[in-house]
Design an enzyme around this catalytic site. Structure first.
Site, PDB file in Angstrom:
ATOM      1  N   ARG A   1       0.811  -1.218   0.000  1.00 14.06           N
ATOM      2  CA  ARG A   1       0.000   0.000   0.000  1.00 14.06           C
ATOM      3  C   ARG A   1       0.844   1.269   0.000  1.00 14.06           C
ATOM      4  O   ARG A   1       0.383   2.327  -0.417  1.00 14.06           O
ATOM      5  CB  ARG A   1      -0.968  -0.019   1.179  1.00 14.06           C
ATOM      6  CG  ARG A   1      -2.029  -1.079   1.010  1.00 14.06           C
ATOM      7  CD  ARG A   1      -2.815  -1.296   2.295  1.00 14.06           C
ATOM      8  NE  ARG A   1      -3.920  -2.177   2.050  1.00 14.06           N
ATOM      9  CZ  ARG A   1      -5.196  -1.784   2.040  1.00 14.06           C
ATOM     10  NH1 ARG A   1      -5.514  -0.553   2.295  1.00 14.06           N
ATOM     11  NH2 ARG A   1      -6.139  -2.657   1.792  1.00 14.06           N
TER      12      ARG A   1
ATOM     13  N   GLU B   1       6.911  -9.328  15.136  1.00 13.49           N
ATOM     14  CA  GLU B   1       6.290  -9.803  16.365  1.00 13.49           C
ATOM     15  C   GLU B   1       6.542 -11.284  16.651  1.00 13.49           C
ATOM     16  O   GLU B   1       6.860 -11.664  17.766  1.00 13.49           O
ATOM     17  CB  GLU B   1       4.782  -9.537  16.285  1.00 13.49           C
ATOM     18  CG  GLU B   1       4.103  -9.562  17.613  1.00 13.49           C
ATOM     19  CD  GLU B   1       2.665  -9.082  17.513  1.00 13.49           C
ATOM     20  OE1 GLU B   1       1.921  -9.341  18.459  1.00 13.49           O
ATOM     21  OE2 GLU B   1       2.300  -8.457  16.498  1.00 13.49           O
TER      22      GLU B   1
END
Length: 170
Positions: A58, A95
């Site tokens: 994006r 993460e």
């Protein structure tokens, strides 16, 4: 223009407990895209930027909007294995593991000034890795442009040494 009104929210996407903020509705509104370019133009001066870098995927859209406005070039920062030719890569911790991004080896000339663009800043891991990658090949980071910033995740902390601008904060 209030861009926040044009950002869609999708609870439990891509997984339970996540509220996905989607800027896609902005893309069908030319005046909203123009407003984005106007806002960043107030913050980043065209003479200080040589090329825009969009983070997959994006970020490509924002980088193209700004590159067109500034009459500059655009480059892609992609996930590993997505670019043809010789590439330079960097791996970074996310993460739950590691990820790798890359750029084409000859896309940046030594000393070129780069504004890194993405739709959203969350934890800042990818943004920080993108800056390291561009600096690794001799580029100079002008700053970062984000449409959305999730402030609770403190993503700006990892890139605070750079000039950063986000348009909508949650």
């Amino acid at each position: 223009m209030n861009l926040r009104d044009k950002i869609a929210e999708y609870p439990n996407f891509p997984k339970k407990g996540i509220l996905f903020r989607d800027f896609s509705p902005i893309l069908k509104d030319p005046s909203a895209m123009e407003s984005i370019a106007d806002e960043f133009s107030k913050y980043f001066h065209p003479k200080n930027i040589d090329i825009f870098a969009g983070i997959e995927s994006r970020g490509f859209i924002l980088a193209c909007i700004l590159a067109t406005r500034y009459n500059k070039g655009m480059m892609m920062i992609r996930k590993a294995g997505k670019l043809p030719g010789k590439t330079t890569k960097i791996s970074y911790t996310i993460e739950y593991g590691k990820d790798t991004i890359e750029i084409q080896k000859d896309i940046i000339e030594e000393g070129q000034r780069v504004l890194i663009c993405d739709d959203l800043l969350a934890t800042g891991g990818t943004a920080k890795a993108a800056a390291k990658l561009i600096e690794k090949v001799g580029g100079k980071i002008v700053g970062f442009a984000f449409i959305i910033e999730l402030t609770d995740l403190n993503g700006m902390k990892g890139i605070s040494k750079y000039d950063c601008k986000s348009l909508v904060k949650y």
